[in-house]
Motif scaffolding. Structure first.
Motif, short mmCIF file in Angstrom:
data_model
loop_
_atom_site.label_atom_id
_atom_site.label_comp_id
_atom_site.label_asym_id
_atom_site.label_seq_id
_atom_site.Cartn_x
_atom_site.Cartn_y
_atom_site.Cartn_z
N HIS A 100 0.84 -1.21 0.00
CA HIS A 100 0.00 0.00 0.00
C HIS A 100 0.87 1.25 0.00
CE1 HIS A 100 0.57 1.23 4.20
NE2 HIS A 100 0.55 -0.06 4.48
N SER A 101 2.00 1.22 0.68
CA SER A 101 2.91 2.37 0.71
C SER A 101 3.55 2.60 -0.65
CB SER A 101 3.98 2.15 1.78
OG SER A 101 4.92 3.20 1.77
N LEU A 102 4.01 1.53 -1.26
CA LEU A 102 4.60 1.61 -2.59
C LEU A 102 3.60 2.22 -3.58
CD1 LEU A 102 6.99 0.14 -4.53
CD2 LEU A 102 4.97 -1.15 -5.12
N LEU A 103 2.37 1.71 -3.59
CA LEU A 103 1.36 2.24 -4.50
C LEU A 103 0.98 3.67 -4.16
CD1 LEU A 103 -1.00 -0.85 -4.97
CD2 LEU A 103 0.57 0.15 -6.65
N HIS A 104 0.86 3.97 -2.88
CA HIS A 104 0.47 5.31 -2.46
C HIS A 104 1.49 6.34 -2.95
CE1 HIS A 104 -1.84 8.12 0.02
NE2 HIS A 104 -0.67 8.70 0.28
N GLU A 105 2.75 6.08 -2.71
CA GLU A 105 3.77 7.05 -3.12
C GLU A 105 3.85 7.15 -4.64
OE1 GLU A 105 4.94 9.18 -1.02
OE2 GLU A 105 3.97 8.11 0.61
N ALA A 106 3.75 6.03 -5.34
CA ALA A 106 3.74 6.06 -6.80
C ALA A 106 2.56 6.88 -7.31
CB ALA A 106 3.69 4.65 -7.37
N CYS A 107 1.41 6.70 -6.70
CA CYS A 107 0.22 7.41 -7.15
C CYS A 107 0.31 8.91 -6.85
CB CYS A 107 -1.03 6.79 -6.54
SG CYS A 107 -1.39 5.17 -7.26
N HIS A 108 1.02 9.27 -5.79
CA HIS A 108 1.28 10.70 -5.57
C HIS A 108 1.94 11.30 -6.81
CE1 HIS A 108 0.08 12.29 -1.74
NE2 HIS A 108 0.58 11.26 -1.08
N LEU A 109 2.89 10.59 -7.37
CA LEU A 109 3.56 11.09 -8.57
C LEU A 109 2.63 11.10 -9.77
CD1 LEU A 109 7.02 9.33 -8.20
CD2 LEU A 109 6.45 11.72 -7.66
#
Length: 153
Positions: free
Chosen positions: A63-72
């Motif tokens: 979830h952290s990996l996806l969250h940070e990627a989605c911020h970008l």
């Protein structure tokens, strides 16, 4: 369930996550075990972002990996290139990020939106309707509209 029960990058494999991010113009960089994660806002095992790069270790929660990627991904490309650690302070972008990470979870084998939403709840994401699923299904129309206008949903 406690926070040790969430899916980690090691559980789904680096290659699947890297391929997903690459399809969206981002690069995933593996950080060695025990090393600090570059660009991590929260520290510890949380993913980090710098420009179009996402940094994660095997113990990074999916979830952290996806969250940070989605911020970008929710940022215009000219802003994306300037990001280092903290992508936004906008509520609209934060909500869109949460929504998009749920959508992208369906593209990762062994993850899917139901598991990701459960992990988000376990980790402590907070939504006014009490759960990630309730927010996603009943209270996220603005986030979906934000993504739709930008061609992300």
């Amino acid at each position: 369930m406690n926070t040790t029960d969430v899916l980690r990058l090691a559980d789904i494999g680096f290659d699947a996550a890297a391929a997903l991010l690459a399809r969206h113009g981002l690069a995933l960089h593996r950080v060695p075990a025990g090393e600090p994660i570059p660009g991590s806002y929260w520290g510890d095992e949380e993913a980090g972002i710098i420009g179009t790069a996402v940094y994660a270790r095997n113990d990074t929660p999916v979830h952290s990996l996806l969250h940070e990627a989605c911020h970008l991904l929710v940022l215009p490309s000219d802003r994306r290139a300037q990001v280092h650690t903290d992508a936004t302070d906008s509520v609209e972008e934060e909500d869109a990020t949460c929504y998009l990470q749920i959508l992208l979870a369906d593209e990762l084998p062994g993850v899917g939106r139901a598991r990701l939403m459960a992990d988000m709840d376990t980790w402590g994401y907070s939504f006014r309707l009490g759960s990630t699923r309730a927010w996603f299904e009943q209270d996220a129309a603005e986030a979906l509209a934000f993504l739709t206008v930008r061609g992300l949903a």
